[in-house]
Design a protein around this motif. Structure first.
Motif, mmCIF file in Angstrom:
data_model
loop_
_atom_site.group_PDB
_atom_site.id
_atom_site.type_symbol
_atom_site.label_atom_id
_atom_site.label_comp_id
_atom_site.label_asym_id
_atom_site.label_seq_id
_atom_site.Cartn_x
_atom_site.Cartn_y
_atom_site.Cartn_z
ATOM 1 N N PRO A 83 0.815 -1.233 0.000
ATOM 2 C CA PRO A 83 0.000 0.000 0.000
ATOM 3 C C PRO A 83 0.845 1.278 0.000
ATOM 4 C CG PRO A 83 -0.284 -1.248 2.045
ATOM 5 C CD PRO A 83 0.447 -2.125 1.100
ATOM 6 N N ILE A 84 2.001 1.250 0.663
ATOM 7 C CA ILE A 84 2.843 2.455 0.662
ATOM 8 C C ILE A 84 3.274 2.785 -0.771
ATOM 9 C CG2 ILE A 84 5.058 3.419 1.402
ATOM 10 C CD1 ILE A 84 4.741 1.864 4.024
ATOM 11 N N GLY A 141 2.786 5.856 -5.831
ATOM 12 C CA GLY A 141 2.542 5.857 -7.274
ATOM 13 C C GLY A 141 1.443 6.839 -7.643
ATOM 14 N N VAL A 142 0.344 6.804 -6.896
ATOM 15 C CA VAL A 142 -0.776 7.706 -7.177
ATOM 16 C C VAL A 142 -0.349 9.158 -6.941
ATOM 17 C CG1 VAL A 142 -3.086 8.366 -6.396
ATOM 18 C CG2 VAL A 142 -2.499 5.952 -6.677
ATOM 19 N N TYR A 143 0.407 9.352 -5.873
ATOM 20 C CA TYR A 143 0.902 10.700 -5.540
ATOM 21 C C TYR A 143 1.705 11.279 -6.691
ATOM 22 C CZ TYR A 143 3.072 14.199 -2.422
ATOM 23 O OH TYR A 143 3.496 15.356 -1.819
ATOM 24 N N ILE A 161 10.792 10.569 0.557
ATOM 25 C CA ILE A 161 10.908 10.844 1.998
ATOM 26 C C ILE A 161 9.606 10.458 2.707
ATOM 27 C CG2 ILE A 161 11.162 12.697 3.711
ATOM 28 C CD1 ILE A 161 13.110 14.004 1.642
ATOM 29 N N ILE A 162 8.465 10.799 2.085
ATOM 30 C CA ILE A 162 7.179 10.393 2.665
ATOM 31 C C ILE A 162 7.129 8.864 2.773
ATOM 32 C CG2 ILE A 162 4.674 10.352 2.321
ATOM 33 C CD1 ILE A 162 4.935 13.015 0.871
ATOM 34 N N GLY A 163 7.524 8.203 1.696
ATOM 35 C CA GLY A 163 7.508 6.739 1.682
ATOM 36 C C GLY A 163 8.408 6.166 2.756
ATOM 37 N N PHE A 164 9.576 6.783 2.924
ATOM 38 C CA PHE A 164 10.520 6.298 3.928
ATOM 39 C C PHE A 164 9.939 6.429 5.335
ATOM 40 C CE2 PHE A 164 14.039 7.173 6.875
ATOM 41 C CZ PHE A 164 14.747 5.994 6.738
ATOM 42 N N VAL A 165 9.306 7.564 5.596
ATOM 43 C CA VAL A 165 8.696 7.766 6.918
ATOM 44 C C VAL A 165 7.601 6.724 7.159
ATOM 45 C CG1 VAL A 165 7.313 9.368 8.308
ATOM 46 C CG2 VAL A 165 9.269 10.216 7.007
ATOM 47 N N ASP A 182 10.723 1.196 -6.629
ATOM 48 C CA ASP A 182 12.103 1.311 -7.039
ATOM 49 C C ASP A 182 12.758 2.535 -6.385
ATOM 50 O OD1 ASP A 182 14.183 0.252 -8.404
ATOM 51 O OD2 ASP A 182 13.830 1.408 -10.226
ATOM 52 N N TYR A 183 12.009 3.629 -6.305
ATOM 53 C CA TYR A 183 12.530 4.824 -5.629
ATOM 54 C C TYR A 183 12.829 4.508 -4.171
ATOM 55 C CZ TYR A 183 10.999 7.667 -9.590
ATOM 56 O OH TYR A 183 10.843 8.206 -10.826
ATOM 57 N N LEU A 184 11.875 3.841 -3.549
ATOM 58 C CA LEU A 184 12.000 3.497 -2.136
ATOM 59 C C LEU A 184 13.219 2.601 -1.932
ATOM 60 C CD1 LEU A 184 10.121 4.384 0.036
ATOM 61 C CD2 LEU A 184 8.819 2.289 -0.209
ATOM 62 N N SER A 185 13.369 1.638 -2.825
ATOM 63 C CA SER A 185 14.447 0.672 -2.713
ATOM 64 C C SER A 185 15.809 1.346 -2.915
ATOM 65 C CB SER A 185 14.170 -0.439 -3.719
ATOM 66 O OG SER A 185 15.287 -1.151 -4.027
ATOM 67 N N THR A 186 15.892 2.268 -3.865
ATOM 68 C CA THR A 186 17.149 2.995 -4.090
ATOM 69 C C THR A 186 17.497 3.845 -2.878
ATOM 70 O OG1 THR A 186 16.594 3.112 -6.417
ATOM 71 C CG2 THR A 186 18.333 4.567 -5.654
#
Lengths: 765, 67
Positions: A240-241, A246-248, A262-266, A319-323
């Motif tokens: 869901p994160i 993705g929608v954002y 950064i939002i995803g990381f938090v 992929d962004y989150l993973s990087t």
């Protein structure tokens, strides 16, 4: 500058005639000046390299010769970093000088094919990070942990020496040759250089290898999440994160990549902390407590859906989150190891180094250590990345050494840190965690009893320690959590809690580690399924043209389903395997990965020979020969060994015979169904090994034939065909390495004075 | 003291910019730059269109991620 004689060019192309724009400063530093800079040894430079060599030597001495009670982890850092620096400064320069011979006067694909989208000149330091994030994942975090069974020294030597002489060489060469060919893929290069037979064998082998690699990575995740409500919750929350991100990015704030990361990381951190709370409740523990088979099915369904969903919705944001996590985690791990400097009690060579019946990984040190540690030392998978996105982004030819060779050194360093983290935990805990349930019995009492019965020097573990460790990291049990990821997570938690947070934070760090490994692997599973699906579509498209249309849904879905079914079958086989799964399947992963490396190196061998570089062919032939010998020996043993623990068919025969004799249980299989499963699994694994090794031998033989033909052609004076893109003059300049040299700085200043609009040709395409 | 803070802030900004570039956050800016430099006549894609196009093209051109 246009008329600079090119002493190094051996005449396969008329590069001397490359006409660069006389109105611009030269796009390359004068070769003579480069040579002068390389050869000029100022006292400061001599002292620096002497110090690096000395420090590296002392570190290796501490690791390999001095046998105290313990060894400090900092020596691993010094031994590796000093060796990498020397390899990079000296060996990769030899490769550059005699094999690749980059010419900065030539435009790179990013310049002559520039489209602002796929072909974009990218700053070398940024591209280094980008390339590193694409090649490094969970592989270097898992293999070294499993290989730690043999003690720390064999793995350390192979990771460090292997990368300098093999892994980084492969990455660099594939990157360079793909760049010279407009960013063509390994498959296309194989077809061009090796002909239809070699090319087709390479393609089929790549496809199969991809299936195996995805399946075994998925198996690592399943093993890490099985019976772990906390892990299932927090890793499950990444879906869901990612969807939200993705929608954002698509609808709310397009292009705000950093912001959404950064939002995803938090949110990710909240999911880890929340996971602890959820797993602490009764309903949470009940709902998220899933057995491995359920998780495997979940992963299968997820893999299919993820691969047919549009990229923007799930793949791109994850992929962004993973990087983001990858860079952060590696910096953090390096800092923690340097600050904490844990003492290592694991012996250099363990009791299992000279045996072939180790509980974690079966088979003798040669060849199985070298296939168990693939990523970090020599990873064939990288050839697919080095011939994918990266060559389309390179700004200048000479930067390929920094990005290709240097990027792989960095991955090797990650593998070394993973090894250090894994061996910093008690050996008793290590074996209790990594041996299959069939040996440990699954409870803390039986596990402690089994570990103590191994008679390992200095190992005496109590059930309480195992129970306490599980409690510290917030798990119900740590017994038989094989697959490498949980062990690394315990090691990391052990180091990190000394750095930040103390024992109270151990559970957080453990699940943080599980989370990022799962994140890397899920991204690889997703992307791997997609890439494999396209390869399959493309291959079927040769017979049924409709399949070549990427947008044709039924074709895309059918091919996705086929690929998911393929890796899913291997995954389920591993999960349900009575022999323990990871022990039997992991060698197949390493063999597959290194066979791909052999294929990539074979293609490079043919290319280097066709360029007429015979004197230095050994630079490619050496790692190719090693990879070929290791993988073919490993495959041979897996196929023909009469030891059931090693040979698939020997095991198959033993269980078949037991079934024929009417036995109700045999070895670790406690029922007739389990025995039948072993018979089935070993047959599949055995035949897979046969197919891999046959395909790879075909590729290697065709490459050797192409090399011999190139040699004959050259002796006979026949012109060899060259599949490079035509040389076009470059109209830009950028330094080659991390730190620009004096000459590069001067030239860059000169370029800085040129008005921006005069630099690039106005091409209204 | 304030100089020290400025130094740290600068370093942090530099790192953030680097990380952003590694993740491809500056792709649109680079596209505009290319568009300008190449002297195309037509209007460049808007930021929203560019990112849509970017991910949609990845649908039919997947990039591998390594193990």
């Amino acid at each position: 500058m246009a008329g600079v004689p090119d002493q190094r060019n051996n005449g396969s192309r008329a590069e001397g005639g490359l006409a660069t724009d006389p109105d611009l400063p030269p796009p390359a530093v004068d070769q003579a000046l480069l040579d002068a800079e390389d050869r000029k040894w100022t006292p400061g430079k001599v002292a620096l390299w002497a110090a690096i060599a000395l420090l590296g030597g002392v570190a290796w001495f501490m690791l390999a010769i001095v046998r105290g009670e313990t060894v400090n982890a900092i020596w691993f850092v010094f031994a590796s970093v000093c060796t990498y620096l020397i390899g990079y400064r000296f060996y990769s320069k030899v490769i550059e000088r005699y094999i690749t011979k980059p010419d900065d006067r030539r435009a790179t694909p990013a310049e002559y094919k520039a489209d602002g989208k796929d072909y974009v000149r990218t700053d070398r330091n940024v591209l280094f990070g980008h390339h590193f994030a694409a090649i490094a994942g969970a592989g270097p975090l898992v293999g070294p942990v499993i290989a730690a069974q043999m003690g720390y020294l064999p793995g350390t030597i192979w990771i460090i020496i292997g990368v300098v002489l093999a892994g980084a060489v492969q990455d660099y060469l594939v990157l360079f040759f793909s760049m010279r060919r407009g960013g063509r893929s390994l498959g296309q290069m194989a077809r061009e250089e090796l002909g239809v037979i070699g090319g087709t064998a390479a393609l089929i082998a790549t496809l199969l290898i991809m299936v195996i690699i995805v399946a075994i990575l998925a198996l690592v995740v399943v093993n890490a999440l099985g019976e772990s409500p906390w892990g299932v919750f927090s890793v499950g929350m990444t879906i869901p994160i990612a969807l939200f991100m993705g929608v954002y990015l698509r609808y709310l704030r397009p292009g705000k990549v950093m912001e959404v990361s950064i939002i995803g990381f938090v949110l990710l951190m909240a999911a880890i902390i929340g996971g602890g709370a959820v797993a602490g409740t009764e309903w949470g523990a009940a709902f998220f407590h899933l057995d491995k088979v359920t998780i495997a099915w979940g992963l299968l369904i997820y893999g299919f859906i993820a691969a047919i969903l549009p990229v923007w919705l799930l793949l791109a944001p994850r992929d962004y989150l993973s990087t983001f996590m990858k860079i952060g985690v590696i910096v953090m791990l390096a800092l923690a190891i340097i600050v904490v400097r844990p003492e290592i009690t694991v012996p250099a060579f363990s009791e299992f180094a000279s045996r072939e019946n180790g509980p974690v990984l079966s088979g003798a040190l040669f060849p199985f250590l070298f296939v168990t540690i693939a990523c970090g030392a020599l990873s064939g998978f990288h050839a697919l990345i080095s011939s994918g996105t990266t060559p389309k982004l390179i700004e200048k030819e000479r930067q390929t050494r920094f990005i290709g060779y240097g990027g792989m050194l960095m991955e090797s360093f990650v593998a070394i840190m993973a090894l250090v983290a894994a061996i910093s935990i008690d050996r008793g805990i290590y074996f209790a965690m990594n041996a299959p349930t069939a040996l440990t019995g699954g409870t803390v009492e039986t596990a402690a009893q089994w570990v103590n019965s191994l008679g390992l020097a200095g190992v005496n573990i109590t059930p309480d320690v195992l129970a306490q460790t599980a409690k510290d990291v917030g798990e119900q049990s740590i017994v038989s959590r094989s697959g490498g990821a949980p062990t690394l997570a315990v090691g990391l938690a052990h180091i990190m809690q000394q750095f930040i947070g103390g024992t109270a934070m151990m559970a957080f760090w453990y699940h943080f580690a599980i989370m990022f490994e799962a994140l890397f692997i899920l991204t690889a599973v997703d992307a791997g399924t997609r890439v494999a699906r396209f390869m399959l579509q493309d291959s079927i498209g040769n017979f049924v043209p409709k399949f070549k249309e990427a947008s044709w849904r039924p074709g895309a879905w059918l091919c996705t389903a086929v690929m998911v079914a393929a890796w899913g079958a291997v995954l389920l086989m591993g999960v349900t395997d009575p022999l323990g799964g990871i022990n039997t399947l992991f060698p197949l992963f390493g063999i597959a990965n290194q066979l791909l490396a052999a294929i990539a190196l074979a293609v490079c061998l043919a290319i280097v020979a066709k360029r007429g570089t015979f004197k230095y062919l050994w630079i490619v032939a050496l790692p190719l020969a090693f990879a070929a010998v290791v993988t073919i020996t490993a495959s041979y043993q897996k196929i023909f060994s009469s030891t059931p623990a090693v040979g698939y068919f020997a095991n198959n025969a033993a269980f078949s015979k037991a079934l024929a004799d009417g036995k109700k249980e045999f070895g670790t299989a406690k029922s007739v169904a389990a025995m039948e499963a072993v018979v089935r699994n070993t047959a599949i694994q055995g035949w897979l090994s046969v197919i891999f090794v046959v395909l790879s031998i075909i590729v290697i033989v065709t490459a050797v034939l192409a090399t011999v033909k190139a040699f004959r052609d050259r002796s006979a004076g026949t012109a060899t065909t060259d599949n490079e893109d035509p040389a076009l003059p470059s109209r830009v300049f950028a330094p080659a390495g991390l730190v620009p040299t004096t000459a590069e700085r001067e030239l860059a200043t000169e370029w800085g004075k040129v008005p921006a609009d005069a630099r690039l040709e106005r091409a209204g395409h | 003291m304030s100089a020290g803070i400025a130094l740290v802030a600068n370093g942090f900004r530099g790192f953030a910019r680097y990380l952003g570039a590694v993740m491809g956050a500056d792709a649109y800016a680079k596209y505009l730059e290319h568009h300008r430099a190449a002297g195309h006549q037509e209007v460049p894609l808007s930021e929203r269109e560019f990112w849509r196009d970017r991910t949609d093209r990845q649908d039919s051109n997947p990039q591998g991620r390594c193990c």
